[in-house]
Structure formats: structure tokens, C-alpha cells
Write a protein that holds these residues in place. Structure first.
Motif, short mmCIF file in Angstrom:
data_model
loop_
_atom_site.label_atom_id
_atom_site.label_comp_id
_atom_site.label_asym_id
_atom_site.label_seq_id
_atom_site.Cartn_x
_atom_site.Cartn_y
_atom_site.Cartn_z
N LEU A 56 67.99 111.84 10.75
CA LEU A 56 67.01 110.99 10.07
C LEU A 56 65.99 111.78 9.24
CD1 LEU A 56 66.28 108.08 12.55
CD2 LEU A 56 67.67 108.08 10.49
N GLU A 59 66.15 110.88 5.84
CA GLU A 59 65.61 109.56 5.56
C GLU A 59 64.08 109.60 5.44
OE1 GLU A 59 67.46 106.62 5.30
OE2 GLU A 59 69.27 107.83 5.50
N GLN A 61 62.02 110.90 7.76
CA GLN A 61 61.40 110.81 9.07
C GLN A 61 60.95 112.19 9.54
OE1 GLN A 61 61.17 107.74 11.22
NE2 GLN A 61 61.18 107.16 9.07
N LEU A 94 62.54 103.91 13.14
CA LEU A 94 63.86 104.01 12.55
C LEU A 94 64.71 104.85 13.50
CD1 LEU A 94 65.61 103.33 10.05
CD2 LEU A 94 64.90 105.54 9.10
N GLU A 96 68.35 104.94 13.31
CA GLU A 96 69.48 105.45 12.53
C GLU A 96 69.39 104.78 11.18
OE1 GLU A 96 73.15 102.65 13.98
OE2 GLU A 96 72.54 104.25 15.35
N PRO A 97 70.06 105.30 10.16
CA PRO A 97 69.92 104.68 8.84
C PRO A 97 70.19 103.17 8.90
CG PRO A 97 71.10 106.75 8.66
CD PRO A 97 70.94 106.46 10.14
N SER A 100 66.24 99.79 12.79
CA SER A 100 64.95 100.06 13.42
C SER A 100 64.91 99.42 14.79
CB SER A 100 63.81 99.50 12.58
OG SER A 100 63.69 100.21 11.39
#
Length: 127
Positions: A56, A59, A61, A94, A96-97, A100
Motif C-alpha cells: 500500500l 497507494e 499510505q 485502506l 488493500e487497493p 477500506s
């Protein structure tokens, strides 16, 4: 009956829990967000949700950002409460892609090892 009438068989201090990794000291980060007392999060909360799950980082994070979210929401909850030693709030993480998870969190202020006020932020099952 006074406390002197009881024999303590075992006691586990907050300091020991931090040294053992059961509690994660986030006092410096908490102070940067406006908290004035020693602050910890439970290892369960920290390792399950605040630490970024693998993959993540791409992403956007970060552990710092996720801890920031917890502390800001804890501060908002604390400021809106009066006359209680604990507040309840929710944080979306979040995991995982595209997925949430909304997590219930408790912030509890109570006495530390020397009876000073301390804050513990935890999941309900950690209480």
C-alpha cells in the motif's frame, strides 16, 4: 478494607508493557497533535492497522499518515466529550487497493505507573 490488606502476587507496569512491545509509545507524535499526556497505542492496533499493509505504500499510505489520522480523530473525540475517561471513534483504514475497513477505536485516559494521567488508544478487544 485498605489496599495494605492485600498481598500483590504480580503487577505489570505500563513501562514494562512498553518495553515488551505490548504498548507502542507515540507520545512525541501525540504531543505534535496537541495531546499533553504520555500516549500509547496497543500493539494490536498498531500492527493490524497503523502499520501499512504490504503493497500500500504505492497507494500513498504511510505509518506516519495512518497514525496521524488516529491521533487527530482521537483528539476530536476527546474535545467533544465531557466528564468521561474514555471516548469511542471510528477510523477508515485502506487495507488493500480498493478496500477500506472501518475500525472502532477507544481512547482511555487513566492513571499511569505513578498515578499520572496517561492515554491509551486501543481496539475494543484490547480493553
Amino acid at each position: 478494607m485498605a489496599n495494605e490488606d492485600f498481598n500483590v502476587i504480580y503487577s505489570y507496569s505500563r513501562k514494562q508493557a512498553i518495553e515488551d512491545g505490548i504498548l507502542v509509545d507515540v507520545t512525541e507524535e501525540a504531543k505534535a497533535h496537541g495531546f499533553k499526556v504520555h500516549t500509547v497505542v496497543t500493539d494490536n492496533l498498531y500492527h493490524r492497522y497503523i502499520e501499512v499493509p504490504t503493497g500500500l505504500q504505492a497507494e500513498g499510505q504511510s505509518t506516519v499518515g495512518r497514525l496521524h489520522d488516529v491521533l487527530v480523530l482521537a483528539l476530536f473525540a476527546a474535545r467533544s466529550s465531557k466528564g468521561t475517561d474514555r471516548v469511542y471513534f471510528k477510523v477508515d483504514f485502506l487495507m488493500e487497493p480498493g478496500r477500506s475497513e472501518t475500525v472502532d477505536i477507544i481512547a482511555h485516559i487513566g492513571p499511569g505507573d505513578a498515578a499520572e494521567p496517561v492515554l491509551t488508544i486501543m481496539l475494543p478487544e484490547d480493553d
